[in-house]
Motif scaffolding. Sequence first.
Motif, PDB file in Angstrom:
ATOM      1  N   ILE A 108      -3.712 -37.186 -41.540  1.00  0.00           N
ATOM      2  CA  ILE A 108      -3.360 -37.799 -42.991  1.00  0.00           C
ATOM      3  C   ILE A 108      -4.454 -37.956 -44.011  1.00  0.00           C
ATOM      4  O   ILE A 108      -5.395 -38.606 -43.522  1.00  0.00           O
ATOM      5  CB  ILE A 108      -2.404 -39.102 -42.953  1.00  0.00           C
ATOM      6  CG1 ILE A 108      -1.149 -38.813 -42.123  1.00  0.00           C
ATOM      7  CG2 ILE A 108      -2.101 -39.564 -44.239  1.00  0.00           C
ATOM      8  CD1 ILE A 108      -0.329 -40.092 -41.964  1.00  0.00           C
ATOM      9  N   GLU A 115       1.065 -38.866 -38.135  1.00  0.00           N
ATOM     10  CA  GLU A 115       0.813 -37.395 -37.914  1.00  0.00           C
ATOM     11  C   GLU A 115       0.944 -37.205 -36.542  1.00  0.00           C
ATOM     12  O   GLU A 115       1.207 -38.059 -35.764  1.00  0.00           O
ATOM     13  CB  GLU A 115      -0.582 -37.091 -38.715  1.00  0.00           C
ATOM     14  CG  GLU A 115      -0.057 -35.660 -39.754  1.00  0.00           C
ATOM     15  CD  GLU A 115       0.243 -34.622 -39.287  1.00  0.00           C
ATOM     16  OE1 GLU A 115       0.289 -34.110 -37.990  1.00  0.00           O
ATOM     17  OE2 GLU A 115       0.652 -33.766 -39.973  1.00  0.00           O
ATOM     18  N   HIS A 149       7.258 -39.798 -37.409  1.00  0.00           N
ATOM     19  CA  HIS A 149       6.224 -38.755 -37.173  1.00  0.00           C
ATOM     20  C   HIS A 149       6.485 -37.405 -38.118  1.00  0.00           C
ATOM     21  O   HIS A 149       7.561 -37.052 -38.541  1.00  0.00           O
ATOM     22  CB  HIS A 149       5.917 -38.253 -35.726  1.00  0.00           C
ATOM     23  CG  HIS A 149       7.120 -37.601 -35.189  1.00  0.00           C
ATOM     24  ND1 HIS A 149       7.940 -37.918 -34.139  1.00  0.00           N
ATOM     25  CD2 HIS A 149       7.384 -36.364 -35.237  1.00  0.00           C
ATOM     26  CE1 HIS A 149       8.847 -37.156 -33.851  1.00  0.00           C
ATOM     27  NE2 HIS A 149       8.413 -36.016 -34.541  1.00  0.00           N
ATOM     28  N   LEU A 150       5.346 -36.997 -38.771  1.00  0.00           N
ATOM     29  CA  LEU A 150       5.090 -35.898 -39.408  1.00  0.00           C
ATOM     30  C   LEU A 150       4.343 -34.728 -38.765  1.00  0.00           C
ATOM     31  O   LEU A 150       3.220 -35.058 -38.048  1.00  0.00           O
ATOM     32  CB  LEU A 150       4.273 -35.945 -40.816  1.00  0.00           C
ATOM     33  CG  LEU A 150       4.371 -37.389 -41.418  1.00  0.00           C
ATOM     34  CD1 LEU A 150       3.440 -37.861 -42.681  1.00  0.00           C
ATOM     35  CD2 LEU A 150       5.687 -37.482 -41.988  1.00  0.00           C
ATOM     36  N   ASN A 151       4.970 -33.715 -38.440  1.00  0.00           N
ATOM     37  CA  ASN A 151       4.681 -32.577 -37.719  1.00  0.00           C
ATOM     38  C   ASN A 151       4.650 -31.241 -38.232  1.00  0.00           C
ATOM     39  O   ASN A 151       5.136 -30.112 -37.521  1.00  0.00           O
ATOM     40  CB  ASN A 151       5.098 -32.884 -36.270  1.00  0.00           C
ATOM     41  CG  ASN A 151       6.485 -32.559 -36.152  1.00  0.00           C
ATOM     42  OD1 ASN A 151       7.160 -32.373 -36.967  1.00  0.00           O
ATOM     43  ND2 ASN A 151       7.051 -32.106 -35.009  1.00  0.00           N
TER      44      ASN A 151
END
Length: 364
Positions: free
Chosen positions: A196, A191, A153-155
């Motif tokens: 994204i 995300e 995950h991207l945060n």
Amino acid sequence: AGATIERKDAHLDLCSTASVEPSQNDSLLSCVQLVHCAMPEMALEEVVLSTSFFGKTIRAPLLVCGMTGGSKRAERVNRALAEQAEQHGLAFGVGSQRAMIEDPQCASSYAVRDVAPKTVLIGNVGLATAASIGVDGVRNLMDEIDADAIALHLNAAQELTQPEGDRDFRNGYRIIESLARCLGGRLLVKETGCGIGPRVALRLFDSGVELIDVSGLGGTSWVRVEQFRASGVAADVAEHFASWGIPTAAAVASVRRAVGDRLTIVASGGLRTGLDVAKALAVGADLGGMALPLFRALEAGGPERVDQSIRVIVAQLRQALLLTGSRTPQELRQSPVVITGALSDWLAGLGSASVGDGLGNDCL
Ligand code: FNR
């Protein structure tokens, strides 16, 4: 580990009651209109929703997105939702496994294979944590819960809102490249509610990623959740970023346009009905994902309420396919859609990035 687990339980408390969805329709799925087909020329039972995902066949193109783990409470949530996912043949993700790195004792709160023996099970780890534990560490996280895949995950927006969060986001693509090299089609990059966009999607593809969950703006806002926990300057800064992000519908449609069929795309972020799932598929997603509505169904009425919610969602999706004259999710993607209002502005604004543009170091 104590701090991580306490934070996770605070997150669950906030998500169960507080208004963590800043405003309705931020996903812009309301700007996607499916076109009615007066002559479907098929029986409802001819609609086939089954979809292949991570090498398995699931019964509907739906993912219960990763939410939690670590505490006893999180364990109950994971087990109840995983069991429902198994019963309905949906894919299931656990939440960030960071707590079990810090304290191996809480690994059991992520272990749901006994209640979800057959369905697709997805682990979860953040980019910074993945960088620190390396490819072998990530592989261990998967193995320990017998997962079919791992979600990375991207945060960034959430981290910036957490007083204790990360402030350094360098070398992300390099980390993802090394993970993709080893995990290939078992890696999903996602995300967490800010979306994204096409440029990032193209660079992820160039880095070897095959599957993404756009997790766009329109549902659970982690800036909003962290804002409830923050005070002073941090809370005031967050106030203006609660609706920050790429709306889910805009993310899906623009990424699909940019990458063609090169990526498997999951759409999550504000999907609340089977009709929302149908709209997401129609603008380019392979699967829809939901987190908050299923968690809230569990909180409000236990597993029976989750069971009923899933039945409703799947029935709505099936009905939307029939009424657009689509036998399969693939046919729905080929069927006409009308894009209105803010979504057409977003798509015009996002332009026409496509594979091979040589986007260099752009990071939009
Ligand atoms: C999440 N989400 C999330 N994502 C992730 O990658 N790791 C995590 O640990 C969590 N934790 C989490 C907890 C709770 C309670 C919620 C509601 C969500 C984000 C989730 O996977 C997904 O990307 C979006 O939340 C989907 O949007 P909706 O359906 O919640 O609007």
